[in-house]
Design a protein around this motif. Structure first.
Motif, PDB file in Angstrom:
ATOM      1  N   PHE A  37       0.849  -1.193   0.000  1.00 42.62           N
ATOM      2  CA  PHE A  37       0.000   0.000   0.000  1.00 42.62           C
ATOM      3  C   PHE A  37       0.887   1.247   0.000  1.00 42.62           C
ATOM      4  O   PHE A  37       1.831   1.347   0.806  1.00 42.62           O
ATOM      5  CB  PHE A  37      -0.870  -0.089   1.264  1.00 42.62           C
ATOM      6  N   GLU A  39       0.222   5.360   0.177  1.00 42.27           N
ATOM      7  CA  GLU A  39      -0.770   6.434   0.317  1.00 42.27           C
ATOM      8  C   GLU A  39      -0.064   7.780   0.235  1.00 42.27           C
ATOM      9  O   GLU A  39       1.093   7.905   0.648  1.00 42.27           O
ATOM     10  CB  GLU A  39      -1.472   6.279   1.691  1.00 42.27           C
ATOM     11  N   GLY A  83      -6.465   4.690   1.392  1.00 39.01           N
ATOM     12  CA  GLY A  83      -6.341   5.377   2.651  1.00 39.01           C
ATOM     13  C   GLY A  83      -7.299   6.585   2.782  1.00 39.01           C
ATOM     14  O   GLY A  83      -8.090   6.937   1.901  1.00 39.01           O
ATOM     15  N   ASN A  84      -7.227   7.111   4.005  1.00 42.33           N
ATOM     16  CA  ASN A  84      -8.049   8.270   4.360  1.00 42.33           C
ATOM     17  C   ASN A  84      -7.874   9.394   3.353  1.00 42.33           C
ATOM     18  O   ASN A  84      -8.802  10.166   3.097  1.00 42.33           O
ATOM     19  CB  ASN A  84      -7.672   8.770   5.758  1.00 42.33           C
ATOM     20  N   TRP A 109      -4.882  14.222   6.573  1.00 42.90           N
ATOM     21  CA  TRP A 109      -3.624  14.209   7.322  1.00 42.90           C
ATOM     22  C   TRP A 109      -3.114  15.619   7.618  1.00 42.90           C
ATOM     23  O   TRP A 109      -1.962  15.787   8.026  1.00 42.90           O
ATOM     24  CB  TRP A 109      -2.561  13.392   6.566  1.00 42.90           C
ATOM     25  N   ASN A 184     -12.805   4.132   0.999  1.00 40.49           N
ATOM     26  CA  ASN A 184     -11.947   3.662   2.092  1.00 40.49           C
ATOM     27  C   ASN A 184     -12.613   3.893   3.442  1.00 40.49           C
ATOM     28  O   ASN A 184     -13.075   5.001   3.721  1.00 40.49           O
ATOM     29  CB  ASN A 184     -10.626   4.447   2.071  1.00 40.49           C
ATOM     30  N   GLU A 185     -12.691   2.848   4.245  1.00 40.57           N
ATOM     31  CA  GLU A 185     -13.160   2.939   5.650  1.00 40.57           C
ATOM     32  C   GLU A 185     -14.347   3.887   5.793  1.00 40.57           C
ATOM     33  O   GLU A 185     -14.325   4.812   6.615  1.00 40.57           O
ATOM     34  CB  GLU A 185     -12.005   3.357   6.568  1.00 40.57           C
ATOM     35  N   TYR A 256      -4.999  -3.244  12.502  1.00 38.80           N
ATOM     36  CA  TYR A 256      -3.669  -2.899  13.020  1.00 38.80           C
ATOM     37  C   TYR A 256      -3.612  -3.332  14.479  1.00 38.80           C
ATOM     38  O   TYR A 256      -4.578  -3.152  15.209  1.00 38.80           O
ATOM     39  CB  TYR A 256      -3.444  -1.385  12.950  1.00 38.80           C
ATOM     40  N   GLU A 304      -5.583  -3.657   4.437  1.00 37.00           N
ATOM     41  CA  GLU A 304      -4.684  -2.931   5.350  1.00 37.00           C
ATOM     42  C   GLU A 304      -4.449  -3.837   6.548  1.00 37.00           C
ATOM     43  O   GLU A 304      -5.394  -4.186   7.260  1.00 37.00           O
ATOM     44  CB  GLU A 304      -5.280  -1.606   5.825  1.00 37.00           C
ATOM     45  N   TRP A 308       0.694  -1.052  14.261  1.00 39.92           N
ATOM     46  CA  TRP A 308       0.754   0.412  14.171  1.00 39.92           C
ATOM     47  C   TRP A 308       0.425   0.984  15.532  1.00 39.92           C
ATOM     48  O   TRP A 308      -0.692   0.865  15.989  1.00 39.92           O
ATOM     49  CB  TRP A 308      -0.239   0.921  13.114  1.00 39.92           C
ATOM     50  N   LEU A 331       3.519   8.741  10.923  1.00 39.98           N
ATOM     51  CA  LEU A 331       3.316   7.285  11.022  1.00 39.98           C
ATOM     52  C   LEU A 331       4.615   6.506  10.785  1.00 39.98           C
ATOM     53  O   LEU A 331       4.625   5.447  10.170  1.00 39.98           O
ATOM     54  CB  LEU A 331       2.249   6.803  10.017  1.00 39.98           C
ATOM     55  N   GLN A 364       2.035   0.012   5.489  1.00 33.28           N
ATOM     56  CA  GLN A 364       2.175   0.372   4.089  1.00 33.28           C
ATOM     57  C   GLN A 364       3.529  -0.102   3.576  1.00 33.28           C
ATOM     58  O   GLN A 364       4.084  -1.001   4.176  1.00 33.28           O
ATOM     59  CB  GLN A 364       1.988   1.862   3.923  1.00 33.28           C
ATOM     60  N   ILE A 369       4.399   3.454   8.429  1.00 36.71           N
ATOM     61  CA  ILE A 369       4.169   2.090   8.960  1.00 36.71           C
ATOM     62  C   ILE A 369       4.632   1.033   7.938  1.00 36.71           C
ATOM     63  O   ILE A 369       3.838   0.242   7.439  1.00 36.71           O
ATOM     64  CB  ILE A 369       2.693   1.874   9.409  1.00 36.71           C
TER      65      ILE A 369
HETATM   66  O1  AHR Z   1      -2.680   3.205   6.720  1.00 37.78           O
HETATM   67  C1  AHR Z   1      -2.924   4.365   7.458  1.00 37.78           C
HETATM   68  C2  AHR Z   1      -4.427   4.672   7.554  1.00 37.78           C
HETATM   69  O2  AHR Z   1      -5.046   3.677   8.299  1.00 37.78           O
HETATM   70  C3  AHR Z   1      -5.184   4.686   6.252  1.00 37.78           C
HETATM   71  O3  AHR Z   1      -5.137   5.903   5.616  1.00 37.78           O
HETATM   72  C4  AHR Z   1      -6.580   4.391   6.699  1.00 37.78           C
HETATM   73  O4  AHR Z   1      -7.323   3.737   5.716  1.00 37.78           O
HETATM   74  C5  AHR Z   1      -6.414   3.577   7.952  1.00 37.78           C
HETATM   75  O5  AHR Z   1      -7.185   4.051   8.991  1.00 37.78           O
END
Ligand code: AHR
Length: 516
Positions: A37, A39, A83-84, A109, A184-185, A256, A304, A308, A331, A364, A369
């Motif tokens: 991954f 991001e 990702g976010n 972020w 995503n999420e 995570y 994912e 973390w 991260l 990632q 991470i």
């Molecule tokens: O991988 C970091 C973040 O973790 C990603 O952006 C999100 O999808 C998750 O909460």
């Protein structure tokens, strides 16, 4: 008879056994189990894979030392661009002449996104890194229209507005992106444009439908809950899958793990929790499929997964002091030896569930991470690089179900945890690899493997990742503090194989069989 080396009663190793048979096939392992991954976050792209002007970068700005390390992991696909991040991202900002691309606030972020590195650059990077693109679309602030347009831009051969624009931007041939994440999420309150299960299920269904009308060859992943412990977990999956089951191919899982309480024994049990997470989602998928009398089996995309937590406090400080900065050290978890052990355990869990988990992404890849870290002068492997590399290299073929007998232990946060965990894969060349995690804090485990169903096996290699302490990590000055070694410490006799596993160790046993 195999003799296990003698020891006095007091330090006598625990005993464990493993039986393996060619016919105990779980599934063919989908190569995409070893995805990762990237991001737009911290130094994953800027200062990670892309570092123009750095002597280690090529004319595209791609760090060649990083590409070499990515290739070392044989990553078959990379999820991108979040990702976010993706939930506030306009994909159109990332195409066309770089100097005309807008700078935007990235609300996920709290950084500034320059869009200097975009869709074409990532596809070019993926080619160099020998990997495929798994592209996430924005279902936070955007919707069906943007979704169908990007598939047309990326995959339609030509003769339409978006496909011709792609050609004008330098890609005569389609980018050929085959795997798409539908947002995503989307259940997370932290997500830009968080949705209810109903809102998301409808949107995912309509987006998937028209994306596949543009290109019927693509596959799409619906967002499951963003974690097993979300209050909406379960209900979210049931309601949204009820609305989009027919049009989606996979459901996503994210997880995570942390060791906030500094209890290694509990921490190493987290891969058991991962197993129950997977099995619960499989049950929900099958319940919905059954209710609908739909013969399709919905598979899982664990897109994912990782450890973390190390960087969480530092991140709060960096973000508070550098709002809207760029290329921040976000991260940047520094992984220690016990993290590598859990990552090995999580890989075993993925292999054991490879009949339903077809895609997985270590989150990632670089700096964020990540198994690979960079500075302006070089890059190095974090501890977690090694188990991932081993399983990605030797875990391809047919996953076999080992029958394991061993003692269990209990810890602060876990009960009945098997001391050892293992997965086995038979390669197409009939080679056999067994991955074994010894979770015991202080005891060797005398493991006997019964491999009688294989004509003639011969162990070629024992790769061991071990350290006398759980805390050490690697860094630029000392990149080899935690590093695997190859040893010769086993005994073999007529289909029986015996070895003593060190406490807290990750082990890879590679065999040839008569056919290989
Ligand atoms: O991988 C970091 C973040 O973790 C990603 O952006 C999100 O999808 C998750 O909460």
């Amino acid at each position: 008879m195999v003799e296990i080396s003698s020891a006095s009663e007091s330090n006598k190793p625990k005993e464990a056994s493993l039986i393996l048979d060619k016919d105990y096939v779980i599934s063919r392992v989908d190569d995409r189990l070893y995805g990762s991954f990237v991001e737009h976050l911290g130094r994953s792209v800027y200062g990670g894979i892309y570092d123009p002007g750095n002597p280690k970068s090529d004319q595209n700005g791609f760090r060649q030392d990083v590409i070499r390390m990515v290739k070392g992991l044989s990553v078959p696909l990379v999820r991108y661009p979040g990702g976010n991040f993706v939930s506030g991202f306009n994909w159109e900002d990332s195409i066309g002449p770089v100097e005309q691309r807008p700078r935007r606030l990235d609300l996920a972020w709290a950084t500034t996104e320059t869009n200097e590195f975009g869709l074409h650059e990532f596809c070019e990077w993926a080619k160099q890194a020998n990997t495929q693109v798994m592209y996430a679309i924005n279902l936070g602030t955007r919707g069906i229209d943007a979704a169908r347009n990007i598939v047309e831009y990326a995959n339609h051969p030509g003769g339409t507005f978006w496909s011709d624009l792609r050609k004008k931007n330098g890609a005569e041939q389609p980018l050929g992106i085959k795997l798409w994440c539908l947002g995503n999420e989307m259940d997370g309150p932290w997500q830009i444009g968080q949705k209810t299960a109903y809102e998301y299920g409808r949107l995912a269904n309509e987006s998937a439908k028209v994306m596949k009308w543009v290109d019927p060859s693509i596959e799409v992943v619906a967002c499951g809950s963003s974690a097993y412990d979300m209050p909406t977990f379960g209900d979210w999956e049931m309601e949204m899958l009820d609305l989009c089951y027919e049009n989606v191919d996979y459901v996503s899982l994210h997880r995570y793990y942390q060791n906030q309480i500094h209890d290694t024994a509990s921490f190493l049990a987290k891969s058991v929790d991962m197993d129950s997470f997977i099995k619960t989602v499989v049950s929900i998928c099958d319940a919905i499929g059954g209710k609908k009398h739909n013969k399709k089996k919905l598979n899982l995309s664990f897109d994912e997964w990782n450890v973390w937590y190390h960087s969480v406090d530092q991140d709060k400080e960096i973000q508070a002091n550098n709002r809207w900065g760029r290329g921040l050290h976000l991260l940047e978890d520094v992984y220690n030896f016990e993290d590598a052990l859990l990552v090995g355990g999580m890989l075993i869990t993925l292999l054991k569930n490879s009949d339903r988990v077809k895609i997985a992404c270590l989150a990632q890849l670089v700096n964020v991470i990540a198994p690979i870290m960079t500075s302006s002068t070089g890059c190095w492997a974090q501890t977690i690089y090694w188990p991932f590399m081993h399983v990605s290299a030797y875990g391809r073929g047919q996953a076999l179900q080992p029958i394991i007998k061993c003692e269990n232990y209990s810890a602060k946060e876990a009960d009945d945890v098997p001391l050892i965990d293992a997965a086995a894969v038979m390669g197409d060349d009939s080679s056999l690899t067994i991955f074994v995690l010894n979770r015991s804090m202080d005891q060797q485990v005398a493991l006997t493997c019964d491999l009688r169903a294989f004509p003639t096996t011969e162990c070629k290699e024992h790769i061991l990742l071990h350290h006398s302490d759980v805390n050490p990590s690697n860094n630029e000055q000392n990149p080899d503090e935690v590093r695997p070694q190859t040893i010769r410490d086993w005994k073999e006799d007529q289909g029986k194989f015996a070895v003593e596993l060190l406490p807290l160790s990750w082990n890879v046993f590679r065999f040839s069989t008569r056919d290989s």
